[in-house]
Write an enzyme that holds these catalytic residues in place. Structure first.
Site, mmCIF file in Angstrom:
data_model
loop_
_atom_site.group_PDB
_atom_site.id
_atom_site.type_symbol
_atom_site.label_atom_id
_atom_site.label_comp_id
_atom_site.label_asym_id
_atom_site.label_seq_id
_atom_site.Cartn_x
_atom_site.Cartn_y
_atom_site.Cartn_z
ATOM 1 N N ASN A 70 0.814 -1.147 0.001
ATOM 2 C CA ASN A 70 -0.049 0.008 0.001
ATOM 3 C C ASN A 70 0.967 1.326 0.074
ATOM 4 O O ASN A 70 0.472 2.227 -0.630
ATOM 5 C CB ASN A 70 -0.797 -0.118 1.088
ATOM 6 C CG ASN A 70 -1.876 -1.188 1.153
ATOM 7 O OD1 ASN A 70 -2.238 -1.720 0.103
ATOM 8 N ND2 ASN A 70 -2.393 -1.629 2.253
ATOM 9 N N GLU A 171 -2.423 -3.885 -5.502
ATOM 10 C CA GLU A 171 -3.673 -3.862 -5.054
ATOM 11 C C GLU A 171 -4.654 -2.891 -5.810
ATOM 12 O O GLU A 171 -5.275 -2.157 -4.741
ATOM 13 C CB GLU A 171 -3.705 -4.072 -3.680
ATOM 14 C CG GLU A 171 -3.195 -5.227 -3.194
ATOM 15 C CD GLU A 171 -3.518 -5.571 -1.659
ATOM 16 O OE1 GLU A 171 -3.864 -4.763 -0.851
ATOM 17 O OE2 GLU A 171 -3.139 -6.736 -1.233
ATOM 18 N N TYR A 242 -4.067 -13.662 2.496
ATOM 19 C CA TYR A 242 -3.861 -13.690 3.925
ATOM 20 C C TYR A 242 -4.666 -14.492 4.576
ATOM 21 O O TYR A 242 -5.863 -14.280 4.456
ATOM 22 C CB TYR A 242 -3.621 -12.176 4.580
ATOM 23 C CG TYR A 242 -2.528 -11.390 3.919
ATOM 24 C CD1 TYR A 242 -1.251 -11.472 4.456
ATOM 25 C CD2 TYR A 242 -2.859 -10.382 2.845
ATOM 26 C CE1 TYR A 242 -0.184 -10.793 3.902
ATOM 27 C CE2 TYR A 242 -1.754 -9.570 2.408
ATOM 28 C CZ TYR A 242 -0.431 -9.717 2.872
ATOM 29 O OH TYR A 242 0.220 -8.938 2.361
ATOM 30 N N GLU A 290 2.070 -11.385 -2.405
ATOM 31 C CA GLU A 290 1.777 -11.244 -1.279
ATOM 32 C C GLU A 290 0.939 -12.401 -0.580
ATOM 33 O O GLU A 290 0.031 -12.901 -0.956
ATOM 34 C CB GLU A 290 1.054 -10.062 -0.727
ATOM 35 C CG GLU A 290 1.715 -8.770 -1.033
ATOM 36 C CD GLU A 290 1.308 -7.745 -0.626
ATOM 37 O OE1 GLU A 290 0.273 -7.385 0.461
ATOM 38 O OE2 GLU A 290 1.350 -6.472 -1.058
HETATM 39 O O1 AHR Z 1 1.551 -6.667 3.796
HETATM 40 C C1 AHR Z 1 0.533 -5.871 4.150
HETATM 41 C C2 AHR Z 1 -0.429 -4.893 3.244
HETATM 42 O O2 AHR Z 1 -1.265 -6.249 2.704
HETATM 43 C C3 AHR Z 1 0.224 -4.535 1.958
HETATM 44 O O3 AHR Z 1 0.799 -3.214 2.064
HETATM 45 C C4 AHR Z 1 -1.017 -4.642 0.922
HETATM 46 O O4 AHR Z 1 -0.387 -4.618 -0.418
HETATM 47 C C5 AHR Z 1 -1.822 -5.693 1.377
HETATM 48 O O5 AHR Z 1 -3.126 -5.235 1.684
#
Ligand code: AHR
Length: 503
Positions: A70, A171, A242, A290
């Site tokens: 971000n 993103e 995530y 990510e």
């Molecule tokens: O890794 C943390 C954040 O997760 C990153 O800045 C972003 O790309 C994602 O939302």
């Protein structure tokens, strides 16, 4: 008894070592008080902590994506070059912090040289556009003399940085992203930026932003619409994912890799559908740039405590403490990436130090390995050249999201000297006695195949973690595994991750 086989006939693909990449963002204490702490007893002449360099080397990250995340969507890369005392302080809108710019492109590249990893850069397509991306590319990769390359030389770097892989923003599908836009608008911007960058350096490999997660409302249509604009111009599309335990349901959390598996298959199908519509043989690859376990809900709570005038420097943000359970899920995510080695040609563990990280530091104090450090470092070290499917007959458990889920998941890799098996027992209750037929491996039993190394990560208390006070509470121990008559035998307790090296 759980049965299966490791057979070279089940080969998936050669493994691109970039699958063992990492990610460093200007965020929290990642850079400042993480990798860079000039007053630390182990700091070198450039202010980089030696203990952290050693741990990152041990982790075995091949490439590192930088500087965000971000953060990059509001970043002016020029702020991070030139004399340090003249660099501006800026507000970082993404993380509500103050960026001092003490570390920029030159310092980060020097740190990577110490670590021995390759630089992968992201350009700001949030608040900036094609021209600024071109300026950075010229500064980083061009060798003839121009205004930008003269400045690079004046800043101490005559030779180009030679950055191979570039992310076209970050993103851009996320409403939280500075400069967020719809898929068609982003696709057009990515396409014209990519064309311009290739006009300057045809050797660059370019990554278009895919979805920030499989649960995004635009997932699927985003990839298709972006690639309809930028298919000819990019090499990769990104995936981000995530995972976290929710509502104390460890069994459901242990099914997370199923989501990653489906995510990858769906993005591949979407990219190939765009290829088919264009009658193209080109295959867009996936940069899973990510991935991790992240207790995002904790950050959302912390973010609410920030007042409008709070712009701290290097605050403690996203400092998740990982448990043995987290490490098992994490190891399973790595297994899943390897199971898709044919299309996942690059991946970046998000992130490396202090921020949702396998490595933690205390200012002026120690650095230590989180639980997630172990599956990554062992997989990176032991993975061979070729990924191989490991078909397994095992029981299942019922997931709310995914239905019946295999209790055991595994992948193997092959190289000239043998094979390595990576596996997890996802069950929270069942022990897994496992027998795998390895007789088809290079000579098998006849040539005296044996276990050279076998590691297991398992804790009776699956929430056990490594902390500043007890930094070695969780680690790996030796797994009892052996080969007899072409059969590899071992037993995995519930909630465990293991690696077995055969040679
Ligand atoms: O890794 C943390 C954040 O997760 C990153 O800045 C972003 O790309 C994602 O939302």
């Amino acid at each position: 008894m759980i049965t299966g086989r490791i057979d070279p006939a089940d080969a998936i693909a050669d493994i691109d070592r970039r699958i063992f990449g990492g990610f460093v963002e200007h965020l929290g204490r990642h850079i400042y008080d993480g990798i860079h702490e000039p007053g630390h007893p182990t700091a070198d002449e450039d202010g980089f902590r030696g203990d952290v360099v050693a741990l990152v080397q041990e982790l075995g990250v091949t490439t590192v994506r930088y500087p965000g995340g971000n953060f990059v969507s509001g970043y002016r890369w020029e702020d991070g070059i030139g004399p340090r005392d003249q660099r501006p302080r800026r507000l970082d809108l993404a993380w509500h912090a103050t960026e001092t710019n003490e570390v920029g492109l030159h310092e980060f590249a020097e740190w990577l040289a110490k670590v021995g990893s390759e630089l992968m850069l992201a350009v700001n397509l949030g608040t900036r556009g094609t021209q600024e991306a071109l300026d950075l590319l010229e500064y980083a990769n061009v060798s003839v003399e121009t205004e930008w390359t003269r400045r690079r030389a004046a800043n101490g770097r005559a030779e180009p940085f030679g950055v191979r892989m570039w992310c076209l923003g970050n993103e851009m599908d996320g409403p939280w992203q500075l400069g967020h836009r719809n898929a068609v608008d982003y696709g057009k911007l990515a396409s014209r930026t990519a064309k311009a960058m290739r006009q300057m350096d045809p050797t660059v490999q370019l990554v278009a932003c895919g979805s920030s997660g499989r649960t995004m409302p635009t997932f699927g249509s985003w990839e298709r619409e972006v690639l309809e604009q930028a298919f000819d111009d990019v090499d990769f599309i990104s995936c981000h994912a995530y995972y976290q335990e929710r509502d104390g349901d460890a069994q459901e959390f242990l099914a997370s890799a199923v989501d990653m598996d489906r995510f990858i298959s769906e993005v591949v199908a979407t990219a190939d559908q765009v290829a088919a519509a264009r009658k193209s043989d080109k295959r867009i690859q996936i940069a899973f740039d990510e991935w991790n376990v992240w207790y995002l809900s904790r950050w959302e709570e912390q973010a609410k405590t920030y007042g409008p005038d709070d712009w701290p420097i290097a605050p403690r943000q996203l400092e998740d403490q990982y448990s043995a359970l987290d490490a098992v899920v994490f190891g399973d995510l790595l297994i899943t990436l390897l199971q898709h080695a044919d299309r996942v040609r690059s991946a970046s563990l998000a992130q490396l130090v202090n921020v949702i990280a396998p490595i933690m530091t205390e200012p002026g104090g120690i650095a230590w390995r989180q639980t997630t450090f172990f599956p990554f470092s062992i997989t990176s070290r032991l993975a061979g050249a070729t990924a191989v499917r490991v078909p397994i007959e095992c029981g299942t458990f019922t997931s709310i999201r995914f239905g019946e889920v295999a209790a055991v998941n595994a992948v193997a890799t092959l190289d000239d000297d043998g094979a390595t098996l990576f596996l997890v027992n996802r069950s929270t209750v069942e022990t897994a006695p496992i027998e795998l037929d390895v007789s088809r491996l290079a000579g098998g039993a006849a040539k005296g195949l044996r276990v050279q190394e076998a590691h297991i990560l398992h804790e009776e208390d699956m929430y056990a973690a490594n902390t500043l006070a007890d930094p070695e509470r969780v680690g790996v121990s030796e797994l009892d595994a052996g080969v007899e008559d072409g059969v590899l035998r071992m037993t995995l307790p519930p909630v465990s991750w293991a690696a077995v090296r055969l040679g």
